[in-house]
Design a protein around this motif. Sequence first.
Motif, PDB file in Angstrom:
ATOM      1  N   HIS A  58       0.850  -1.196   0.000  1.00  0.00           N
ATOM      2  CA  HIS A  58       0.000   0.000   0.000  1.00  0.00           C
ATOM      3  C   HIS A  58       0.885   1.244   0.000  1.00  0.00           C
ATOM      4  O   HIS A  58       1.862   1.323   0.740  1.00  0.00           O
ATOM      5  CB  HIS A  58      -0.920   0.039   1.224  1.00  0.00           C
ATOM      6  CG  HIS A  58      -1.739   1.298   1.303  1.00  0.00           C
ATOM      7  ND1 HIS A  58      -2.852   1.505   0.513  1.00  0.00           N
ATOM      8  CD2 HIS A  58      -1.575   2.415   2.054  1.00  0.00           C
ATOM      9  CE1 HIS A  58      -3.360   2.694   0.788  1.00  0.00           C
ATOM     10  NE2 HIS A  58      -2.596   3.268   1.716  1.00  0.00           N
ATOM     11  N   TRP A  59       0.536   2.197  -0.842  1.00  0.00           N
ATOM     12  CA  TRP A  59       1.169   3.514  -0.810  1.00  0.00           C
ATOM     13  C   TRP A  59       0.245   4.515  -1.488  1.00  0.00           C
ATOM     14  O   TRP A  59      -0.712   4.151  -2.187  1.00  0.00           O
ATOM     15  CB  TRP A  59       2.545   3.494  -1.491  1.00  0.00           C
ATOM     16  CG  TRP A  59       2.549   3.377  -2.987  1.00  0.00           C
ATOM     17  CD1 TRP A  59       2.486   4.389  -3.912  1.00  0.00           C
ATOM     18  CD2 TRP A  59       2.605   2.158  -3.753  1.00  0.00           C
ATOM     19  NE1 TRP A  59       2.519   3.888  -5.182  1.00  0.00           N
ATOM     20  CE2 TRP A  59       2.602   2.529  -5.120  1.00  0.00           C
ATOM     21  CE3 TRP A  59       2.680   0.813  -3.420  1.00  0.00           C
ATOM     22  CZ2 TRP A  59       2.648   1.593  -6.150  1.00  0.00           C
ATOM     23  CZ3 TRP A  59       2.728  -0.126  -4.433  1.00  0.00           C
ATOM     24  CH2 TRP A  59       2.718   0.266  -5.783  1.00  0.00           C
ATOM     25  N   THR A  60       0.494   5.787  -1.254  1.00  0.00           N
ATOM     26  CA  THR A  60      -0.299   6.856  -1.846  1.00  0.00           C
ATOM     27  C   THR A  60       0.612   7.802  -2.600  1.00  0.00           C
ATOM     28  O   THR A  60       1.787   7.973  -2.246  1.00  0.00           O
ATOM     29  CB  THR A  60      -1.071   7.641  -0.768  1.00  0.00           C
ATOM     30  OG1 THR A  60      -0.145   8.201   0.163  1.00  0.00           O
ATOM     31  CG2 THR A  60      -2.040   6.725  -0.028  1.00  0.00           C
ATOM     32  N   GLU A  61       0.055   8.415  -3.625  1.00  0.00           N
ATOM     33  CA  GLU A  61       0.790   9.400  -4.410  1.00  0.00           C
ATOM     34  C   GLU A  61      -0.097  10.621  -4.616  1.00  0.00           C
ATOM     35  O   GLU A  61      -1.263  10.495  -5.009  1.00  0.00           O
ATOM     36  CB  GLU A  61       1.201   8.821  -5.765  1.00  0.00           C
ATOM     37  CG  GLU A  61       2.204   7.686  -5.659  1.00  0.00           C
ATOM     38  CD  GLU A  61       2.604   7.144  -7.018  1.00  0.00           C
ATOM     39  OE1 GLU A  61       2.168   7.737  -8.030  1.00  0.00           O
ATOM     40  OE2 GLU A  61       3.338   6.147  -7.065  1.00  0.00           O
ATOM     41  N   ASN A  74      -4.434   6.197  -4.390  1.00  0.00           N
ATOM     42  CA  ASN A  74      -4.069   5.079  -3.533  1.00  0.00           C
ATOM     43  C   ASN A  74      -3.773   3.847  -4.363  1.00  0.00           C
ATOM     44  O   ASN A  74      -4.503   3.534  -5.309  1.00  0.00           O
ATOM     45  CB  ASN A  74      -5.202   4.766  -2.545  1.00  0.00           C
ATOM     46  CG  ASN A  74      -5.395   5.858  -1.516  1.00  0.00           C
ATOM     47  OD1 ASN A  74      -4.549   6.070  -0.662  1.00  0.00           O
ATOM     48  ND2 ASN A  74      -6.515   6.568  -1.601  1.00  0.00           N
ATOM     49  N   SER A  76      -2.914  -0.293  -3.765  1.00  0.00           N
ATOM     50  CA  SER A  76      -2.850  -1.391  -2.803  1.00  0.00           C
ATOM     51  C   SER A  76      -3.191  -2.706  -3.480  1.00  0.00           C
ATOM     52  O   SER A  76      -3.879  -2.742  -4.498  1.00  0.00           O
ATOM     53  CB  SER A  76      -3.806  -1.145  -1.624  1.00  0.00           C
ATOM     54  OG  SER A  76      -5.142  -1.078  -2.080  1.00  0.00           O
ATOM     55  N   LYS A 124       8.757  -0.656   3.758  1.00  0.00           N
ATOM     56  CA  LYS A 124       8.094   0.641   3.884  1.00  0.00           C
ATOM     57  C   LYS A 124       6.727   0.648   3.227  1.00  0.00           C
ATOM     58  O   LYS A 124       5.782   1.252   3.752  1.00  0.00           O
ATOM     59  CB  LYS A 124       8.982   1.731   3.266  1.00  0.00           C
ATOM     60  CG  LYS A 124       8.402   3.128   3.392  1.00  0.00           C
ATOM     61  CD  LYS A 124       9.345   4.181   2.833  1.00  0.00           C
ATOM     62  CE  LYS A 124       8.753   5.582   2.997  1.00  0.00           C
ATOM     63  NZ  LYS A 124       9.665   6.618   2.468  1.00  0.00           N
ATOM     64  N   HIS A 125       6.606  -0.010   2.095  1.00  0.00           N
ATOM     65  CA  HIS A 125       5.343   0.025   1.352  1.00  0.00           C
ATOM     66  C   HIS A 125       4.624  -1.323   1.318  1.00  0.00           C
ATOM     67  O   HIS A 125       3.663  -1.478   0.564  1.00  0.00           O
ATOM     68  CB  HIS A 125       5.599   0.489  -0.091  1.00  0.00           C
ATOM     69  CG  HIS A 125       6.308   1.809  -0.179  1.00  0.00           C
ATOM     70  ND1 HIS A 125       5.759   2.980   0.275  1.00  0.00           N
ATOM     71  CD2 HIS A 125       7.546   2.125  -0.654  1.00  0.00           C
ATOM     72  CE1 HIS A 125       6.614   3.969   0.067  1.00  0.00           C
ATOM     73  NE2 HIS A 125       7.705   3.482  -0.480  1.00  0.00           N
ATOM     74  N   LYS A 235       6.580   0.492  -7.306  1.00  0.00           N
ATOM     75  CA  LYS A 235       7.281   1.390  -6.396  1.00  0.00           C
ATOM     76  C   LYS A 235       8.557   0.677  -5.956  1.00  0.00           C
ATOM     77  O   LYS A 235       8.506  -0.480  -5.536  1.00  0.00           O
ATOM     78  CB  LYS A 235       6.408   1.671  -5.181  1.00  0.00           C
ATOM     79  CG  LYS A 235       6.911   2.794  -4.299  1.00  0.00           C
ATOM     80  CD  LYS A 235       6.364   4.114  -4.767  1.00  0.00           C
ATOM     81  CE  LYS A 235       6.470   5.174  -3.672  1.00  0.00           C
ATOM     82  NZ  LYS A 235       5.990   6.472  -4.150  1.00  0.00           N
ATOM     83  N   LYS A 237      12.413   0.749  -3.786  1.00  0.00           N
ATOM     84  CA  LYS A 237      13.236   1.340  -2.737  1.00  0.00           C
ATOM     85  C   LYS A 237      14.594   0.666  -2.807  1.00  0.00           C
ATOM     86  O   LYS A 237      14.691  -0.560  -2.752  1.00  0.00           O
ATOM     87  CB  LYS A 237      12.599   1.115  -1.379  1.00  0.00           C
ATOM     88  CG  LYS A 237      13.313   1.831  -0.241  1.00  0.00           C
ATOM     89  CD  LYS A 237      12.519   1.691   1.035  1.00  0.00           C
ATOM     90  CE  LYS A 237      13.183   2.458   2.172  1.00  0.00           C
ATOM     91  NZ  LYS A 237      13.280   3.899   1.866  1.00  0.00           N
ATOM     92  N   GLN A 360      11.568   5.648  -6.690  1.00  0.00           N
ATOM     93  CA  GLN A 360      11.567   6.740  -5.736  1.00  0.00           C
ATOM     94  C   GLN A 360      12.973   7.290  -5.568  1.00  0.00           C
ATOM     95  O   GLN A 360      13.958   6.636  -5.898  1.00  0.00           O
ATOM     96  CB  GLN A 360      11.032   6.246  -4.392  1.00  0.00           C
ATOM     97  CG  GLN A 360       9.537   5.968  -4.441  1.00  0.00           C
ATOM     98  CD  GLN A 360       8.749   7.176  -4.880  1.00  0.00           C
ATOM     99  OE1 GLN A 360       8.696   8.189  -4.183  1.00  0.00           O
ATOM    100  NE2 GLN A 360       8.128   7.114  -6.038  1.00  0.00           N
TER     101      GLN A 360
END
Length: 407
Positions: A58-61, A74, A76, A124-125, A235, A237, A360
Amino acid sequence: MIFDKLKKFDIVFDSPEMDCPPVFSSGDVVSGKVVLELSAESKVESLKLHAEGFAKVHWTESRSAGSSTAYTQNYSDEVEYLNRREVLLQADNGELTVLSAGRHEYPFSFQLPEETLVTSFEGKHGSIRYWVKVKLHRPWATVKKIKKEFTVIEPIDINTPSLLAPQAGTKEKMARTWYRSCGQVSITAKIDRKGYTPGEVIPVFAEFDNSTSRSVVPKAYITQTQTFIARGTMKQKRAVVATLCGDIVGGNRRETWHGRAIKIPPVGPSILQCRIIKVEYMLRVCVDVPGTSKLSLEFPLVMGTIPLHPFGSRTSSVSSQYSVNIEWLRMAIPEQPEPPPDYSSVVSEEEAVQNSTEVQPEEDLSGVLQRSLMAYVQEFRLRPPPVYSEVDPNPQPFAMRPRCMTC
């Protein structure tokens, strides 16, 4: 009320070692007991257990549309790996069960799916978690709940042909100054295999040929990439987890690494079989070329959990014995002379865009490795790695050396 009479409500997993949390893999039997301790006689409707396992991302932009309008998108997704229910206490006729004061234990046991599971992970996500949840139902009272996670480590055996094959490559690039060519820089490098386990040392064999008039510095890095996928969007990292810096190579000179060692820190194993979360590793051997972007060779690595067989290679320095270490669960990195550099110092912005559709901003190692619960890994008791001489007593041209450079 039973709430006032309930002195203890706990889940205890069976473990082969005292004070050591159990570790499971696909097909294993998870067993334990639910402990109830009552201060007085109490009535209970039921005691139910639910075992679950999920990978979730899950993450938001936030996106801007004009000078003042903005909206949040959102992303997810989730994948289910375990869903098992069991009734530990319930009368057949639906009547209440009267429990006397004191301690009551209710054993449970269930088998994990035979198909391959995915190693526990926390990022993190997204995360990959497995847990047991127990609900205590009693009359005229709210449901009492308790939840306890357990660890799953899916074995990765590096003693397979695809992970034991050596990796080698060559790259070259022209250096330029004010749009003028000023010579060529080339890298030829090789490592013994693709599969390693945390704590091992990777001997890097390489030759750096600097045909320019300016000095360059050869380096090697191990990077970790966490990828989270949802709704067709990715996404990522990234972090540098280990570094190796060579000597300066002057203009029109050549530098050779005769098995320069870079040690793998206690990182989590590779996660390659999950649809929405992946953890991958890469060894990059590179130099900064004047007037252009970095010149680098990339060798994908697989971090396994089953170490190299003692007779598989002389580079094996790990024992088959292992235990779970709490510091490894936090992915703590041992003390180093200097911290690894930012990922941005390893990969240029141009290369980062080419490597991923959506990456990112690069983050340093501490942002990845100082979480409350990261990927679960195994601790290996190490013997000292073999000594590699940095000066070849019988130098010869790189191209004429034997193909098996570790013999």
